[in-house]
Scaffold this motif. Structure first.
Motif, PDB file in Angstrom:
ATOM      1  N   PHE A 227       0.730  -1.316   0.041  1.00 55.22           N
ATOM      2  CA  PHE A 227       0.002  -0.129   0.025  1.00 55.22           C
ATOM      3  C   PHE A 227       0.893   1.138   0.049  1.00 55.22           C
ATOM      4  O   PHE A 227       0.499   2.220  -0.722  1.00 55.22           O
ATOM      5  N   LYS A 228       1.986   1.158   0.789  1.00 58.96           N
ATOM      6  CA  LYS A 228       2.790   2.375   0.869  1.00 58.96           C
ATOM      7  C   LYS A 228       3.338   2.479  -0.581  1.00 58.96           C
ATOM      8  O   LYS A 228       3.763   3.751  -1.169  1.00 58.96           O
TER       9      LYS A 228
ATOM     10  N   ILE B 104       1.933   1.699  -3.588  1.00 59.97           N
ATOM     11  CA  ILE B 104       0.937   1.121  -4.259  1.00 59.97           C
ATOM     12  C   ILE B 104       0.991   1.588  -5.922  1.00 59.97           C
ATOM     13  O   ILE B 104       0.643   0.901  -6.843  1.00 59.97           O
ATOM     14  N   ASP B 105       1.552   2.846  -6.028  1.00 56.98           N
ATOM     15  CA  ASP B 105       1.792   2.941  -7.727  1.00 56.98           C
ATOM     16  C   ASP B 105       3.029   2.722  -8.207  1.00 56.98           C
ATOM     17  O   ASP B 105       3.494   3.169  -9.348  1.00 56.98           O
TER      18      ASP B 105
ATOM     19  N   ILE C  25       4.797  -6.006 -11.093  1.00 57.54           N
ATOM     20  CA  ILE C  25       3.663  -6.839 -11.570  1.00 57.54           C
ATOM     21  C   ILE C  25       3.991  -8.216 -11.605  1.00 57.54           C
ATOM     22  O   ILE C  25       5.327  -8.619 -12.192  1.00 57.54           O
TER      23      ILE C  25
ATOM     24  N   GLY D  71      17.864   7.639  -6.189  1.00 58.65           N
ATOM     25  CA  GLY D  71      16.884   7.510  -5.295  1.00 58.65           C
ATOM     26  C   GLY D  71      16.537   6.241  -4.991  1.00 58.65           C
ATOM     27  O   GLY D  71      15.716   5.972  -4.215  1.00 58.65           O
TER      28      GLY D  71
ATOM     29  N   ASN E 158      15.691   3.836  -6.853  1.00 60.60           N
ATOM     30  CA  ASN E 158      14.600   3.234  -7.911  1.00 60.60           C
ATOM     31  C   ASN E 158      15.170   2.259  -9.061  1.00 60.60           C
ATOM     32  O   ASN E 158      16.427   2.446  -9.147  1.00 60.60           O
TER      33      ASN E 158
ATOM     34  N   MET F 161       6.955   3.255 -11.968  1.00 57.30           N
ATOM     35  CA  MET F 161       5.499   4.013 -11.691  1.00 57.30           C
ATOM     36  C   MET F 161       4.506   3.663 -12.771  1.00 57.30           C
ATOM     37  O   MET F 161       4.779   3.329 -13.762  1.00 57.30           O
TER      38      MET F 161
ATOM     39  N   LYS G  58      17.330  10.768 -18.188  1.00 58.80           N
ATOM     40  CA  LYS G  58      16.972  10.188 -16.895  1.00 58.80           C
ATOM     41  C   LYS G  58      18.377   9.334 -16.725  1.00 58.80           C
ATOM     42  O   LYS G  58      18.796   9.342 -15.513  1.00 58.80           O
TER      43      LYS G  58
END
Lengths: 120, 326
Positions: B54-55, B57-58, B62, B149, B151, B217, B235
């Motif tokens: 949930f934290k 969630i975005d 998958i 970060g 990611n 994301m 990026k």
């Protein structure tokens, strides 16, 4: 011990195979839905969750019910033992889920909307 | 003996002792209470997983993309078929277990032996399958780039199909060597270096126009966001700091590090239960063969390990849903 000597056990084989078929079918349905992911189930949400996920969770609980009642033979235990087992687990798990999921959602909102830098 | 018993005048009454309100033997009741406490442990794990999900969630990975391997089908995208197979195996071994319990009620030693044996085989296949899943998960398939970060950036071609780093990476002269103990006085060991350096990935990316970056994301359609070529270059050059292949406890190519951590802990804890279940089943299996329960006049021990075995199946039903489906 008293359990196995006082009253006769009639064979449950038929019911066992029935439950097996049921569990297999439900699993197959879950996998099918998981692969196909029908659009209308993914796009529709109910109580902030996709309909598809609701279906998965409900089917899971349905399977869990049959495993516990038929395979673990809860249906044949005394009411007291059954309630001691099921209610205890059920209430505590619901409480835990509610607290943690609410908190997780809140933290997500903080990261998203407040001035907290986390990707730098 | 008789002389030491204190008579209270309540024999045969409710509080006179000797009655069992739950009508279950001590061992069976304790197995149930152990199962309840173990169920709460697993719930703790799964609730923590839900919290992290949930934290993030975005940006959560998958599952269909991560677990898409099937034995002997290399490079074929087979989402979930293998886990479905594992689930089926475990359910079936639950069936043979309950058949063993049923045969035990009728004191049929031969049938109990056969069904216990099948249960053990099923358990072994499941544990083996899980090891294979772990192997695929740890090895990874495409590789990804990590950012400042923390990611993950993955690579796709023009059609949005995943591209492995190995397919476009440039071959630069080796500049970085993994140090060993013998190259420094105080040095113990270097971390394992990824196969490619970030410079090689950047050079290869610049040379291949059709490769794009996919961030973790989700966009509004529930798909992972794919950047344009310009955004991708920007990026990669400003944020990328490292290459990651596969998964360990600190980083993975699929998404947030927590994803791999929960995968290892939850399926690992469950796998440990299956493993210990197989061991206990084997012990009971030999006891059945030796005729221990025949002599005892009751196969209740089979029933008790059966409870544990069904519980392991029960947990898997939930792990399957929350890790692979939802």
């Amino acid at each position: 011990m008293a359990h196995s000597t006082t009253h006769k056990h009639e064979s449950n084989t038929k019911r066992i195979w029935f439950v097996f078929a049921l569990l297999s079918v439900v699993t197959a349905v879950e996998v099918f839905l998981g692969i196909v992911k029908p659009d209308f189930l993914v796009d529709t949400t109910f109580l902030a969750m996709k309909l598809l996920n609701w279906i998965f969770i409900i089917l899971t609980l349905y399977k869990a019910y049959y495993i516990a009642w038929a395979f673990m033979h809860l249906e044949g235990e005394s009411t007291g033992l059954r309630r001691a087992v099921v209610w205890t687990a059920l209430f505590l798990i619901c409480y835990l889920m509610f607290i943690l999921l609410t908190e997780g959602d809140y933290i997500f909102d903080v990261y998203k909307n407040n001035h907290v830098a986390w990707d730098f | 003996m008789e002389a030491t018993v204190i008579r209270t005048g309540t024999e045969g009454k409710t509080w006179g002792g000797g009655n069992d309100p739950l009508r279950a033997s001590y061992g069976k009741m304790m197995m149930w209470f152990f199962i309840v406490s173990d169920a709460l442990t697993f719930s703790g794990f799964l609730a923590a997983y839900g919290f992290s999900r949930f934290k993030f969630i975005d940006s959560w990975p998958i599952a269909d993309e991560v677990f898409n391997h099937f034995p002997f089908l290399h490079g074929v995208d087979a989402p979930m078929y293998y886990v479905a197979f594992m689930t089926f195996i475990l359910i079936f071994s639950s069936v043979t277990m309950v058949l063993a319990v049923d045969a035990g009620h009728h004191m049929k030693k031969g049938k109990v032996t056969l069904y216990m044996f099948l249960t053990i085989i099923g358990g072994a296949i499941f544990v083996g399958s899980q090891a294979w899943e772990w192997k695929n998960f740890i090895q990874g398939e495409y590789g990804a780039v990590t950012t400042n970060g923390g990611n993950i950036l993955q690579f796709v071609d023009g059609e949005g199909e995943r591209v492995a780093i190995a397919d476009f990476v440039a071959d630069l002269p080796v500049t970085r060597v993994a140090n060993q103990r013998n190259t420094g006085i105080w040095f113990s060991d270097n971390e394992t270096l990824p196969e490619y350096t970030i410079e090689e990935v950047k050079a290869g990316f610049a040379a291949n126009d059709n490769v794009l970056i996919r961030t973790k994301m989700f966009d509004e359609n529930g798909e992972k966001t794919i950047l344009s070529r310009e955004e991708s270059i920007e990026k990669l050059n400003t944020e990328a700091i490292g290459v990651v292949q596969g998964a360990n406890l600190t980083e993975n190519e699929y998404g947030p590090p927590l994803f791999a951590d929960f995968f290892f802990f939850i399926t690992g804890f469950h796998g440990f239960h299956v493993f210990s279940g197989v061991i206990i089943n084997i012990i009971i299996f030999f006891n059945v063969i030796l005729g221990t329960y025949e002599r005892r006049g009751s196969y209740e021990m089979v029933e008790k390990v059966g409870l544990y075995w069904h519980f392991v199946d029960l947990v898997w039903v939930f792990v399957f849903t929350f890790f692979y489906l939802v």
